[in-house]
Design a protein around this motif. Structure first.
Motif, PDB file in Angstrom:
ATOM      1  N   ALA A  81       1.176  -1.079   0.340  1.00 35.55           N
ATOM      2  CA  ALA A  81       0.187   0.065  -0.250  1.00 35.55           C
ATOM      3  C   ALA A  81       0.675   1.257  -0.206  1.00 35.55           C
ATOM      4  CB  ALA A  81      -1.132  -0.019   0.844  1.00 35.55           C
ATOM      5  N   LEU A  82       0.345   2.370  -0.646  1.00 33.88           N
ATOM      6  CA  LEU A  82       0.936   3.447  -0.858  1.00 33.88           C
ATOM      7  C   LEU A  82       1.015   3.962   1.044  1.00 33.88           C
ATOM      8  CD1 LEU A  82       2.518   5.863  -2.496  1.00 33.88           C
ATOM      9  CD2 LEU A  82       0.190   6.680  -1.939  1.00 33.88           C
ATOM     10  N   ASP A  83       2.134   4.411   1.204  1.00 31.46           N
ATOM     11  CA  ASP A  83       2.659   5.174   2.190  1.00 31.46           C
ATOM     12  C   ASP A  83       1.711   6.193   2.748  1.00 31.46           C
ATOM     13  OD1 ASP A  83       3.108   6.861   4.810  1.00 31.46           O
ATOM     14  OD2 ASP A  83       5.500   6.456   4.886  1.00 31.46           O
ATOM     15  N   GLY A  84       0.745   6.456   2.397  1.00 34.42           N
ATOM     16  CA  GLY A  84      -0.526   7.876   2.925  1.00 34.42           C
ATOM     17  C   GLY A  84       0.229   8.771   3.405  1.00 34.42           C
ATOM     18  N   ILE A  85      -0.679  10.060   3.222  1.00 37.54           N
ATOM     19  CA  ILE A  85       0.221  11.597   4.005  1.00 37.54           C
ATOM     20  C   ILE A  85      -1.269  11.486   4.988  1.00 37.54           C
ATOM     21  CG2 ILE A  85       0.437  13.200   3.733  1.00 37.54           C
ATOM     22  CD1 ILE A  85       2.666  12.924   1.609  1.00 37.54           C
ATOM     23  N   THR A  86      -2.279  10.965   4.205  1.00 39.63           N
ATOM     24  CA  THR A  86      -3.907  11.328   5.675  1.00 39.63           C
ATOM     25  C   THR A  86      -3.950   9.979   6.650  1.00 39.63           C
ATOM     26  OG1 THR A  86      -4.293  11.529   2.803  1.00 39.63           O
ATOM     27  CG2 THR A  86      -6.392  11.525   4.906  1.00 39.63           C
TER      28      THR A  86
END
Ligand code: PMP
Length: 304
Positions: free
Chosen positions: A214-219
């Motif tokens: 998964a992307l390391d989401g900033i949200t």
């Protein structure tokens, strides 16, 4: 989208929106080797401000580093460009799209004379998954498409080519009458939405998949910080599909999606089948944070 007034930052200059063009032999258009970001600016009491600008720019540079793409500009210049497109387009809130791509200097996978070009555009964009859905929650479906494997595409990179997988999954979900797709990883564990990270809540504890594909989401990071501040426990772990089915609450997080409640997965109601109380609390806090209505984390807002 291309035929409108406004200004786009392209390779160091502000150019009229309609003239921000590139050749059909643009290398990235052919092979998908490029990096981009999705950033938002919000109206705050002090004026329009970009939320977590530095973190987005850092992720853009990390994405380029992963792909081995030399960046022709420094971080500060790209930060300034993002502020400038919001300001010079007269936007008080905006979605901002920086992208770095290989140009038309060469063709073929072996091209060694390519130049990296950078663009930054900004436009008004409301709730990505719909206003009503922000209150009542969305209906999602586990995708028949598997999320990237960690050694096929590079999942820490927000790379253009990675989004073919997202679009296949999203198009399938929309065609089948759902609002968004939920992708499982190559081992069958829950990973993320087509453009969002996922959280579930069970017995007052939040769970989110650990960051493999998964992307390391900033949200996602913001939600984890807000949970810390609320005294809510967040556990990062492998999550199975049926754990989502029996969760009390579930929501997606993302710059575009913000905090979007999930009310149904694969035809099964999640909790009471509407936005849950913890989701509502975090959603409210998230909006307070991005709009500069909280005292905490003033460093997360960069006035344009
Ligand atoms: N996963 C994917 C695949 C995404 O495209 C996005 C959106 N950038 C996210 C998660 C959420 O990341 P962020 O919170 O940084 O927008």
């Amino acid at each position: 989208m291309a035929d409108r007034d406004g200004l786009i930052w392209l390779d160091g200059e502000m150019v009229p929106w309609r003239e921000a063009k590139t050749h059909v032999l643009t290398h990235t258009l052919h092979y998908g080797m490029g990096v981009f970001e999705g950033v938002r600016a919000y109206q705050t009491p002090k004026g329009a401000a970009i939320f977590r600008l530095q973190e987005h720019t850092d992720r853009l540079f990390n994405s380029a580093h992963i792909l081995g793409m030399p960046m022709p500009w420094d971080r500060e210049t790209l930060n300034r460009a993002q502020c400038a497109v919001v300001r010079e387009n007269g936007l008080d809130s905006a979605y901002i799209r920086p992208m770095c791509f290989y140009g038309p200097e060469g063709m073929g996978l072996r091209a060694d004379n390519l130049e990296v070009h950078c663009m930054v555009a900004a436009w008004s964009w409301g709730a990505y998954l719909g206003e009503d859905n922000m209150r009542n929650g969305i209906r999602i479906k586990v995708s028949s498409f598997t999320r990237h494997h960690v050694n096929i595409t590079m999942c820490r990179a927000k790379a253009n080519g990675n989004y073919m997988n997202s679009m296949m999954a999203l198009q399938e979900a929309l065609r089948d009458g759902y609002d968004e797709a939920l992708l499982l990883d190559a081992s069958g564990y829950v990973m993320e939405g087509s453009g969002e990270n996922i959280f579930i809540v069970r017995d007052g504890v939040l769970y989110t998949p650990d960051l493999t594909s998964a992307l390391d989401g900033i949200t996602r990071r913001t939600v984890i910080t807000l949970c810390d501040e609320l005294g809510l426990k967040v556990v990062e772990k492998r999550i199975t599909r049926d754990e989502v089915y029996i969760a009390d609450e579930a929501f997606f997080s993302g710059t575009a999606a913000e905090v979007t409640p999930i009310r149904e997965v694969d035809g099964r109601a999640i909790g009471a089948g509407t936005r849950g109380p913890i989701t509502e609390k975090l959603q409210g806090l998230y909006f307070d944070q991005v709009h500069g209505r909280r005292d905490q984390h003033p460093e997360w807002l960069s006035l344009v």
